[in-house]
Structure formats: C-alpha cells, structure tokens
Design an enzyme around this catalytic site. Sequence first.
Site, PDB file in Angstrom:
ATOM      1  N   GLU A  49     -32.040 -28.900  -3.976  1.00  0.00           N
ATOM      2  CA  GLU A  49     -32.292 -30.344  -3.840  1.00  0.00           C
ATOM      3  C   GLU A  49     -33.106 -30.565  -2.577  1.00  0.00           C
ATOM      4  OE1 GLU A  49     -28.757 -32.852  -3.598  1.00  0.00           O
ATOM      5  OE2 GLU A  49     -29.922 -34.373  -2.535  1.00  0.00           O
ATOM      6  N   ARG A  53     -36.961 -37.512   2.405  1.00  0.00           N
ATOM      7  CA  ARG A  53     -36.763 -38.214   3.679  1.00  0.00           C
ATOM      8  C   ARG A  53     -37.884 -37.952   4.662  1.00  0.00           C
ATOM      9  NH1 ARG A  53     -30.440 -36.673   4.840  1.00  0.00           N
ATOM     10  NH2 ARG A  53     -29.784 -37.025   2.694  1.00  0.00           N
ATOM     11  N   LYS A 136     -22.603 -37.141  -8.193  1.00  0.00           N
ATOM     12  CA  LYS A 136     -22.453 -36.632  -6.838  1.00  0.00           C
ATOM     13  C   LYS A 136     -21.299 -37.434  -6.240  1.00  0.00           C
ATOM     14  CE  LYS A 136     -25.131 -36.945  -2.524  1.00  0.00           C
ATOM     15  NZ  LYS A 136     -26.424 -36.629  -1.909  1.00  0.00           N
TER      16      LYS A 136
HETATM   17  C1  3PG Z   1     -27.099 -35.545   2.786  1.00  0.00           C
HETATM   18  O1  3PG Z   1     -27.173 -36.662   2.342  1.00  0.00           O
HETATM   19  O2  3PG Z   1     -27.656 -35.204   3.827  1.00  0.00           O
HETATM   20  C2  3PG Z   1     -26.378 -34.560   1.957  1.00  0.00           C
HETATM   21  O3  3PG Z   1     -25.307 -35.167   1.341  1.00  0.00           O
HETATM   22  C3  3PG Z   1     -25.985 -33.349   2.697  1.00  0.00           C
HETATM   23  O4  3PG Z   1     -25.018 -33.622   3.616  1.00  0.00           O
HETATM   24  P1  3PG Z   1     -24.578 -32.481   4.620  1.00  0.00           P
HETATM   25  O5  3PG Z   1     -25.787 -32.131   5.435  1.00  0.00           O
HETATM   26  O6  3PG Z   1     -23.463 -33.101   5.419  1.00  0.00           O
HETATM   27  O7  3PG Z   1     -24.126 -31.288   3.808  1.00  0.00           O
END
Ligand code: 3PG
Length: 215
Positions: A49, A53, A136
Amino acid sequence: MTRKPDAAKLTVDALMAIQPVIPVVTVDRSEDAEPLGAALVGAGLRVIELVMRTEAAAEAIRRMSGIEGAIVGAGTVLSPTDFDVAMKAGARFIVTPGLSSFIVEGARAAGVPILPGVCTATEIMTGLSLGLDRFKFFPAEQAGGPAMLKALHGPFGHVKFCPTGGVTERTAPDYLALPNVAVVGGGWITPKALVDAKDWEKIADLAKTAAGLKR
Ligand code: 3PG
C-alpha cells in the site's frame, strides 16, 4: 495506462490472503520506488500500500508497479481526485482511512478491491449497507486494539478486518490470531529513517520477518 490482464480478477479476499502483513509505504522521492519495492517483493511482501501523501506518490505507484510480482495499491485516498490520480497511476487496490461512499462506488465501477477504514459498529453497519464486509480497522491501536476486534466479532461474525495504525512487529501476532483478522497493515517495515538512508537491506530484513508471521 494499460492494466494487467488479471487486474479485474483481484478480489478483496484474494488480496487479504496473499501475505500476513501489508506494508504501508510513504515515498518522498519517486526514484526510491524501485529499490524499495524490490526489497519488499524479494522478501515476500508482494502486496504494497503506497500512500497518497506525497508529491511523489503517483509516480512511485507507477514505478513500483513495474516490479515483477508486485501488487501495488494506493492508500490515504481521501477524495475523488486522489482516486483518479491513483487509478491513472495503475493502483491495483484502494485503501481509505474512513468510509466514503463516493470512493467505494468509484472502486466498484472500476473493478478494483477497496478496503475502507472503520472503527465503530455504526461505521461497519454503514459499510454493510454499501455491500461491503471487508474493512481496514483504523486506527487499530487507538481504537481499542485486539480487544475491540474481539467485541466486534460478536455481532459482525462474517466481517473481516485489516487492522492498521500503531501495529508493530511485536503486536501484529495478537491481531493475526483473531478469527476476524485476515491481514494487518503497518508502516513499521518501511520507517522513514531507513527509507531516507536508502537502507534497503534492513528494510528487506524487516519485511522477511513480517512475511513470516503466522495467522
Ligand atoms: C497510516 O495511516 O499511516 C497507516 O495506518 C500506518 O500506520 P502505522 O505507521 O502506525 O503502522
């Protein structure tokens, strides 16, 4: 762009079954996409994934998708524009932090699996009303962790989750042991410091450990 012939056949269940952990990856420099993706795929994490961003995200999806065996999806899809950009870049699946009926419908029309984020019974019921039963669970740790998922399993026995958000190598097994968890997501495999240092070897080590987790 030309989509791979099997792209339309990828179901959300197939996506969740491939490996125990889906790495959630942020790419700031698109040239990192190939070595980073190769480290993950080589270690057994084919489903990746990549979050929308950064400025580099679309190009990174495009580049990482060229790696043999990689199944690259777009995360943090917040708007119709993000969705269009992700699809044009070749995203094979879509992940959203919350539930957007507009994006759910878009993914359905495009024939790509979607994992929308939920963290309450009401949100799950909204998702069910849209015809979904794979989500999710976000933000997993802050929303109650494994105990919350155990509680949700009562009324929603047929629903399966991908807990993401605050999950670590140490806590992932607690989630993966639950009957309603198909896979977990996490950023711990590609921490920013290692990506900035281009330490693909260390990332491959973290990915190998994640790929070997039992469920
Ligand atoms: C996010 O939105 O950054 C993901 O859910 C991953 O979260 P994490 O970096 O805490 O695993």
